[in-house]
Structures are given as structure tokens and as C-alpha cells.
Design a protein around this motif. Structure first.
Motif, PDB file in Angstrom:
ATOM      1  N   ASP A   1      30.282  28.695  47.563  1.00 38.09           N
ATOM      2  CA  ASP A   1      29.675  29.607  48.532  1.00 38.09           C
ATOM      3  C   ASP A   1      30.660  30.651  49.047  1.00 38.09           C
ATOM      4  OD1 ASP A   1      27.340  28.200  48.237  1.00 38.09           O
ATOM      5  OD2 ASP A   1      27.488  27.117  50.139  1.00 38.09           O
ATOM      6  N   ASN A   2      31.927  30.255  49.188  1.00 39.98           N
ATOM      7  CA  ASN A   2      32.949  31.158  49.721  1.00 39.98           C
ATOM      8  C   ASN A   2      33.714  31.911  48.630  1.00 39.98           C
ATOM      9  OD1 ASN A   2      32.266  30.261  52.278  1.00 39.98           O
ATOM     10  ND2 ASN A   2      34.005  28.848  52.451  1.00 39.98           N
ATOM     11  N   ASN A   3      33.278  31.761  47.390  1.00 36.45           N
ATOM     12  CA  ASN A   3      33.951  32.432  46.263  1.00 36.45           C
ATOM     13  C   ASN A   3      35.440  32.104  46.204  1.00 36.45           C
ATOM     14  OD1 ASN A   3      31.601  33.841  45.303  1.00 36.45           O
ATOM     15  ND2 ASN A   3      31.847  35.284  47.010  1.00 36.45           N
ATOM     16  N   GLN A   4      35.762  30.831  46.400  1.00 39.61           N
ATOM     17  CA  GLN A   4      37.161  30.401  46.362  1.00 39.61           C
ATOM     18  C   GLN A   4      37.603  29.953  44.972  1.00 39.61           C
ATOM     19  OE1 GLN A   4      36.560  28.275  50.575  1.00 39.61           O
ATOM     20  NE2 GLN A   4      38.600  27.868  49.735  1.00 39.61           N
ATOM     21  N   ILE A   5      36.679  29.926  44.028  1.00 41.19           N
ATOM     22  CA  ILE A   5      37.045  29.592  42.654  1.00 41.19           C
ATOM     23  C   ILE A   5      37.453  30.881  41.957  1.00 41.19           C
ATOM     24  CG2 ILE A   5      36.258  28.621  40.461  1.00 41.19           C
ATOM     25  CD1 ILE A   5      34.212  26.982  42.122  1.00 41.19           C
ATOM     26  N   LEU A   6      38.695  30.935  41.508  1.00 47.74           N
ATOM     27  CA  LEU A   6      39.230  32.162  40.913  1.00 47.74           C
ATOM     28  C   LEU A   6      39.239  32.108  39.389  1.00 47.74           C
ATOM     29  CD1 LEU A   6      42.272  32.900  43.269  1.00 47.74           C
ATOM     30  CD2 LEU A   6      39.859  33.486  43.549  1.00 47.74           C
ATOM     31  N   LEU A   7      39.429  30.935  38.822  1.00 51.78           N
ATOM     32  CA  LEU A   7      39.512  30.789  37.370  1.00 51.78           C
ATOM     33  C   LEU A   7      38.718  29.567  36.924  1.00 51.78           C
ATOM     34  CD1 LEU A   7      43.359  31.343  36.965  1.00 51.78           C
ATOM     35  CD2 LEU A   7      41.597  32.953  36.223  1.00 51.78           C
ATOM     36  N   ARG A   8      37.967  29.733  35.829  1.00 50.84           N
ATOM     37  CA  ARG A   8      37.252  28.604  35.237  1.00 50.84           C
ATOM     38  C   ARG A   8      37.590  28.514  33.751  1.00 50.84           C
ATOM     39  NH1 ARG A   8      32.686  27.325  38.874  1.00 50.84           N
ATOM     40  NH2 ARG A   8      32.077  29.254  39.932  1.00 50.84           N
ATOM     41  N   TYR A   9      37.645  27.288  33.252  1.00 50.17           N
ATOM     42  CA  TYR A   9      37.785  27.078  31.824  1.00 50.17           C
ATOM     43  C   TYR A   9      36.503  27.536  31.130  1.00 50.17           C
ATOM     44  CZ  TYR A   9      41.591  24.060  33.369  1.00 50.17           C
ATOM     45  OH  TYR A   9      42.725  23.572  33.964  1.00 50.17           O
TER      46      TYR A   9
ATOM     47  N   GLU B   1      36.943  34.896  37.988  1.00 53.18           N
ATOM     48  CA  GLU B   1      35.760  34.931  38.841  1.00 53.18           C
ATOM     49  C   GLU B   1      35.854  35.942  39.978  1.00 53.18           C
ATOM     50  OE1 GLU B   1      33.113  33.637  38.047  1.00 53.18           O
ATOM     51  OE2 GLU B   1      33.408  31.743  36.992  1.00 53.18           O
ATOM     52  N   ARG B   2      37.064  36.334  40.327  1.00 56.23           N
ATOM     53  CA  ARG B   2      37.254  37.328  41.402  1.00 56.23           C
ATOM     54  C   ARG B   2      38.419  38.232  41.045  1.00 56.23           C
ATOM     55  NH1 ARG B   2      37.550  34.881  47.417  1.00 56.23           N
ATOM     56  NH2 ARG B   2      37.860  37.094  47.855  1.00 56.23           N
ATOM     57  N   SER B   3      38.315  39.496  41.457  1.00 57.51           N
ATOM     58  CA  SER B   3      39.415  40.430  41.236  1.00 57.51           C
ATOM     59  C   SER B   3      39.737  41.223  42.499  1.00 57.51           C
ATOM     60  CB  SER B   3      39.073  41.391  40.090  1.00 57.51           C
ATOM     61  OG  SER B   3      37.887  42.110  40.374  1.00 57.51           O
ATOM     62  N   ASP B   4      39.264  40.722  43.642  1.00 56.84           N
ATOM     63  CA  ASP B   4      39.460  41.460  44.887  1.00 56.84           C
ATOM     64  C   ASP B   4      40.610  40.910  45.731  1.00 56.84           C
ATOM     65  OD1 ASP B   4      38.011  39.102  45.330  1.00 56.84           O
ATOM     66  OD2 ASP B   4      37.045  39.904  47.136  1.00 56.84           O
ATOM     67  N   LEU B   5      41.337  39.924  45.230  1.00 62.75           N
ATOM     68  CA  LEU B   5      42.497  39.397  45.935  1.00 62.75           C
ATOM     69  C   LEU B   5      43.768  39.958  45.306  1.00 62.75           C
ATOM     70  CD1 LEU B   5      41.493  35.637  46.308  1.00 62.75           C
ATOM     71  CD2 LEU B   5      41.422  37.395  48.070  1.00 62.75           C
ATOM     72  N   PRO B   6      44.843  40.063  46.071  1.00 62.75           N
ATOM     73  CA  PRO B   6      46.093  40.602  45.502  1.00 62.75           C
ATOM     74  C   PRO B   6      46.497  39.913  44.209  1.00 62.75           C
ATOM     75  CG  PRO B   6      46.310  40.412  47.877  1.00 62.75           C
ATOM     76  CD  PRO B   6      44.980  39.803  47.526  1.00 62.75           C
ATOM     77  N   TRP B   7      46.354  38.582  44.162  1.00 66.60           N
ATOM     78  CA  TRP B   7      46.719  37.849  42.953  1.00 66.60           C
ATOM     79  C   TRP B   7      45.959  38.346  41.733  1.00 66.60           C
ATOM     80  CZ3 TRP B   7      50.483  34.693  44.567  1.00 66.60           C
ATOM     81  CH2 TRP B   7      50.406  34.126  45.852  1.00 66.60           C
ATOM     82  N   MET B   8      44.696  38.702  41.943  1.00 68.52           N
ATOM     83  CA  MET B   8      43.776  38.914  40.822  1.00 68.52           C
ATOM     84  C   MET B   8      43.442  40.380  40.568  1.00 68.52           C
ATOM     85  SD  MET B   8      43.596  35.701  40.340  1.00 68.52           S
ATOM     86  CE  MET B   8      42.499  35.707  38.942  1.00 68.52           C
ATOM     87  N   GLN B   9      44.028  41.302  41.316  1.00 64.92           N
ATOM     88  CA  GLN B   9      43.573  42.679  41.250  1.00 64.92           C
ATOM     89  C   GLN B   9      43.920  43.391  39.941  1.00 64.92           C
ATOM     90  OE1 GLN B   9      45.242  45.098  44.346  1.00 64.92           O
ATOM     91  NE2 GLN B   9      47.364  44.563  43.884  1.00 64.92           N
TER      92      GLN B   9
ATOM     93  N   ALA C   1      41.258  31.835  53.342  1.00 60.60           N
ATOM     94  CA  ALA C   1      41.877  33.110  53.707  1.00 60.60           C
ATOM     95  C   ALA C   1      42.320  33.910  52.488  1.00 60.60           C
ATOM     96  CB  ALA C   1      43.075  32.855  54.620  1.00 60.60           C
ATOM     97  N   GLY C   2      42.467  33.252  51.343  1.00 63.71           N
ATOM     98  CA  GLY C   2      42.841  33.941  50.122  1.00 63.71           C
ATOM     99  C   GLY C   2      44.327  34.111  49.896  1.00 63.71           C
TER     100      GLY C   2
END
Length: 232
Positions: free
Chosen positions: A159-167, A120-128, A194-195
Motif C-alpha cells: 500500500d505504501n509502495n515500499q517494495i522497490l525491487l522484485r524478482y 517498482e519505483r524510480s522516485d527515490l534518490p536510490w532509484m532515480q 520515509a524512503g
């Protein structure tokens, strides 16, 4: 960069994670016994999967009081990276570093499988190292992996885009049949506001070596490593 992997009585994925960070990525790695409160030499804390303290009371309920986890809370409050995998995710919710809780799977059965996940997100270090909406495959192995939170918390996460992965299904679609454990909003992984704190039920360390049939998981560790190198 140096990784620290918390080891509890009952941990069974600590060496798997160490194999990825120390042997595949050649990054200094220290196994941190649960009674150790000194994380001053650690940059990234990993709380691994397993059955900490035998999962007595409930998953993660005893581990939250360990000296190492109290030090991990302080580590996270300084803005440093923390990731909890499977039982580690359960522990991070118990100590309050992540909202919600992990409860018994919908069918009350232990699940061991490989599942598709939507990024769901790729803008965090974990997900880049991933692409937004990319579908990856990671193993799961849990009996209490159903993510639960109240409606207000779920709205905040969305709302805060804190969900990174969904089944999801392999084509990225999401419906009830793609949800292996009944998690609300199909949540497989979230981060704090904070991510810097990530919790996920799937096991990226079990999809890091080609000999295991998949390498989608190692990109999570590589992303964090690349961020550290860029900041150096």
C-alpha cells in the motif's frame, strides 16, 4: 558527500563497495569498524554483505548489537540515507530499521547467480537513475535471502509502495519460477516508510564496473550522489 561502510568480523563485500564509491565514483569513503560509534562525518551509511560475526545464531543477530549499528540507527532516525546489501539487509531487519525478516531459501541451498529484477519505483534518490518497471540484472549470493513478513506487514509494504525491487523474468513477468529463493511477493528490496533506508538482497556493487560484465548496479549509487549534488 561521504560514504561510511560498516566493517564487521566476517564482512566480505566492504572493499567491493568501497571500490565503487571511492574508486569509480571518486567520493570520499571511510571504512567504519564495528566498534566505532562516531558517524558524525558520514552522510551515507552502507551495511555491506558478508557473514557478520560468522552468521552465528542467525544472519545479523549479533551485528545488531554493535556500536556502529547503534550509531546507524541514530543516523537513520535523523533522515539520513542507509542502505543494507545482502547481509546488510538482514542486519537492518534485525535492528528494526526495516520490517520483516530474511529466512532460509526455499530449497535450503545457497544461491549464487545473476537475476533479473523489476524496478517498482524510480522516485527515490536510490532509484532515480532507473525507470519504473525497468528490468535490470544484478548478482545474488545468499543462503538466507527469502523475505518473510506477516500478511499485515506485506499489505503495508504494498500500500505504501515500499517494495522497490522484485524478482522477475527477463521480460518483466513475475511468477513462481522467477523467484529464486521463495521470497513473499517476490521481494528483492524494500525501503522504510520515509524512503531513506533501503535493504536489498542483490549486490549492486558487483554490477558497477564494465569489466564485470554489467553496470546496472552503479546507477543506484549515482542516483544518490546526483540527489546530493542537486541539493547542495
Amino acid at each position: 558527500m561521504k560514504f561510511g561502510i560498516i566493517v564487521f568480523p566476517g564482512s566480505n563485500c566492504d572493499r567491493d563497495v568501497a571500490y565503487v564509491t571511492r574508486d569509480l565514483l571518486n567520493v570520499p569513503t571511510r571504512l567504519v569498524w564495528h566498534e566505532d560509534s562516531d558517524l558524525s562525518d558520514i552522510d551515507v551509511v552502507i551495511v555491506p554483505g558478508g557473514f557478520s560475526y560468522g552468521d552465528y545464531l542467525r544472519c545479523g543477530a549479533i551485528a545488531q548489537f554493535s556500536a556502529a549499528m547503534q550509531a546507524t540507527i541514530a543516523h537513520a532516525q535523523q533522515g539520513k540515507p542507509v542502505v543494507g546489501i545482502c547481509n546488510g539487509f538482514q542486519i537492518l531487519t534485525e535492528v528494526g530499521l526495516l520490517p520483516g525478516a530474511l529466512v532460509r531459501n526455499r530449497n535450503l541451498h545457497f544461491i549464487c547467480d545473476r537475476v533479473p529484477l523489476k524496478v517498482e519505483r524510480s522516485d527515490l534518490p536510490w532509484m532515480q537513475q532507473y525507470q519504473t518497471h525497468e528490468v535490470i540484472t544484478l548478482p545474488i549470493a545468499h543462503g538466507e535471502g527469502c523475505y518473510y513478513a506477516d500478511a499485515e506487514t506485506l499489505k503495508t509494504l504494498e500500500d505504501n509502495n515500499q517494495i522497490l525491487l522484485r524478482y522477475c523474468h527477463s521480460d518483466g513477468t513475475v511468477d513462481e519460477s522467477s523467484n529464486p529463493n521463495g521470497s513473499l511477493h517476490h521481494i528483492a528490496g524494500i525501503c522504510n516508510a520515509a524512503g531513506n533506508v533501503l535493504g536489498m538482497m542483490p549486490h549492486p556493487e558487483r554490477a558497477a564496473d564494465p569489466v564485470l560484465g554489467g553496470t546496472d548496479g552503479i546507477r543506484l549509487f549515482k542516483g544518490l550522489l546526483a540527489q546530493a549534488i542537486a541539493a547542495a
